[in-house]
Scaffold this motif. Structure first.
Motif, PDB file in Angstrom:
ATOM      1  N   ASP A 304       0.827  -1.207   0.000  1.00  0.00           N
ATOM      2  CA  ASP A 304       0.000   0.000   0.000  1.00  0.00           C
ATOM      3  C   ASP A 304       0.862   1.257   0.000  1.00  0.00           C
ATOM      4  OD1 ASP A 304      -2.204  -1.643   0.055  1.00  0.00           O
ATOM      5  OD2 ASP A 304      -2.535  -1.436   2.226  1.00  0.00           O
ATOM      6  N   ARG A 307       2.294   1.554  -3.526  1.00  0.00           N
ATOM      7  CA  ARG A 307       1.268   1.970  -4.486  1.00  0.00           C
ATOM      8  C   ARG A 307       1.002   3.464  -4.365  1.00  0.00           C
ATOM      9  NH1 ARG A 307      -2.598  -1.098  -2.811  1.00  0.00           N
ATOM     10  NH2 ARG A 307      -1.914  -2.899  -4.024  1.00  0.00           N
ATOM     11  N   ARG A 308       0.983   3.950  -3.116  1.00  0.00           N
ATOM     12  CA  ARG A 308       0.769   5.388  -2.909  1.00  0.00           C
ATOM     13  C   ARG A 308       1.911   6.205  -3.501  1.00  0.00           C
ATOM     14  NH1 ARG A 308      -1.299   8.203   2.657  1.00  0.00           N
ATOM     15  NH2 ARG A 308      -0.785  10.361   2.133  1.00  0.00           N
TER      16      ARG A 308
END
Length: 384
Positions: A304, A307-308
């Motif tokens: 996560d 991905r950010r």
């Protein structure tokens, strides 16, 4: 001169050995067990080395599953190494009279055989002694333990293969109680030999049961001789490298922010990080010294965070710790780990905020990975 005694000259004679079990059958029986222990220790040691220090061609393809793989591997490595200690001592006891045979060198072949045995014994003693000291994190030598231990492991393996090849006819003739060489030995030695082998097996069992609990936690209450107990440490989890040793303290963490660099770099405070979706996983910490324990970790999935930052799936990363120095201050992780949903930037351990010794404010926890690469005191994550 009167009154003086004339003493006869001193004659040096080689020692005589009258023990009945210094024979090929006893040596073969002990050698089978020792060979098995050394083989397990060698294979698991090679796996451990390449997980801990992978070459460039392998680093990006290391598997994250099974999540308990490194724990099992390293537990077997240390357990087999410890079991090999009484086996090696018993093996040396059975064969040491041959060190005193005369003439010492009967031929070129005999000289090469004795040289190979000397290398084998020296390498085995070196590996077991340094390996045991490593489990206690005591390094009273000037060289780096990991590369030297790895190199001597290959020397030991080669010497063992050569020794088995040279001794194969004798091993074959004494492999079992029904082998032709065994049949030529006095039958009256059989009960004593079985008693000796039973005693050796009991010694192996004793050192194994009283040490394996550091990784096989159901036996942790019998963990009497191992240097680590899986329940001893902050938040009931052992610590190898403390915050004091890493020169990290609470004042130095004032204003801490996690920096993530990539196509879309950003920074997060601890409160902002804690506000992101949190996930809880149960993963073991497994260290090269042989101890391991599963624990419940809570934090943000690394995938996560990447991905950010705009990283593509399967992207590798580099993690930089806040510790000032150390061989494991900077860690790299391939896509097999970063894509795994079990890989976290952990903020909590067992439902509690990480203690400083366990890596507060944030640390990496990933499946099937050596403890030295579960980086603590994370300050920066870089997309590669």
């Amino acid at each position: 001169m009167e009154g003086m005694r004339i003493r006869p000259p001193i004659t040096l004679r080689p020692p005589r050995f009258t023990g009945r079990l210094h024979d090929a059958r006893t040596a073969t029986a002990v050698g089978r067990l020792l060979g098995a222990a050394v083989a397990v220790c060698f294979v698991t040691g090679v796996i451990s080395h390449y997980l801990q220090r992978p070459p460039d061609w392998l680093a990006g393809s290391l598997p994250s599953r099974p999540y308990w793989g490194y724990r099992l591997n390293q537990g077997l490595h240390v357990a087999s190494g410890i079991a090999a200690v009484p086996l090696l001592l018993a093996k040396l006891w059975t064969v040491y009279p041959r060190l005193f045979v005369r003439p010492a060198l009967r031929s070129l072949r005999h000289a090469l055989e004795r040289l190979s045995v000397a290398v084998l014994v020296a390498a085995a003693l070196f590996q077991l002694a340094t390996g045991l000291l490593n489990t206690a994190q005591w390094y009273p030598w000037p060289f780096s333990f990991v590369p030297v231990h790895f190199a001597v492991a290959w020397l030991l393996a080669g010497a063992l293969v050569l020794h088995i090849a040279v001794k194969y006819p004798q091993i074959r003739d004494h492999w079992s109680r029904r082998s032709p060489g065994t049949a030529e030995l006095p039958a009256t030695d059989g009960p004593d030999r079985r008693s000796l082998l039973t005693g050796v097996a009991a010694a192996v069992g004793a050192v194994t049961v009283t040490t394996v609990g550091q990784s096989l936690t159901p036996l942790r209450h019998l963990d009497l001789l191992a240097p680590r107990h899986p329940d001893h440490g902050p938040q009931q989890l052992p610590v190898n490298r403390t915050a004091a040793a890493a020169r990290v303290d609470l004042p130095s963490l004032a204003g801490w922010r996690l920096t993530v660099t990539g196509p879309r770099s950003y920074a997060l405070t601890l409160d902002e990080l804690a506000a992101l979706p949190q996930h809880t996983v149960t993963l073991p910490i497994a260290c090269v010294e042989g101890w391991s324990k599963s624990a419940r970790w809570t934090g943000v999935r690394v995938q996560d965070l990447l991905r950010r930052a705009g990283a593509p799936p399967g992207a590798a990363l580099r993690v930089v710790s806040l510790e000032q120095r150390g061989a494991y201050r900077v860690m790299e992780m391939g896509g097999g780990y970063t894509d795994d949903p079990l890989t976290l930037l952990a903020l909590r351990l067992g439902g509690e905020v990480l203690s400083l010794d366990h890596g507060f404010p944030a640390r990496i926890i990933a499946p099937n990975r050596p403890g030295v690469w579960q980086t603590k005191w994370v300050g920066r994550i870089e997309v590669l």
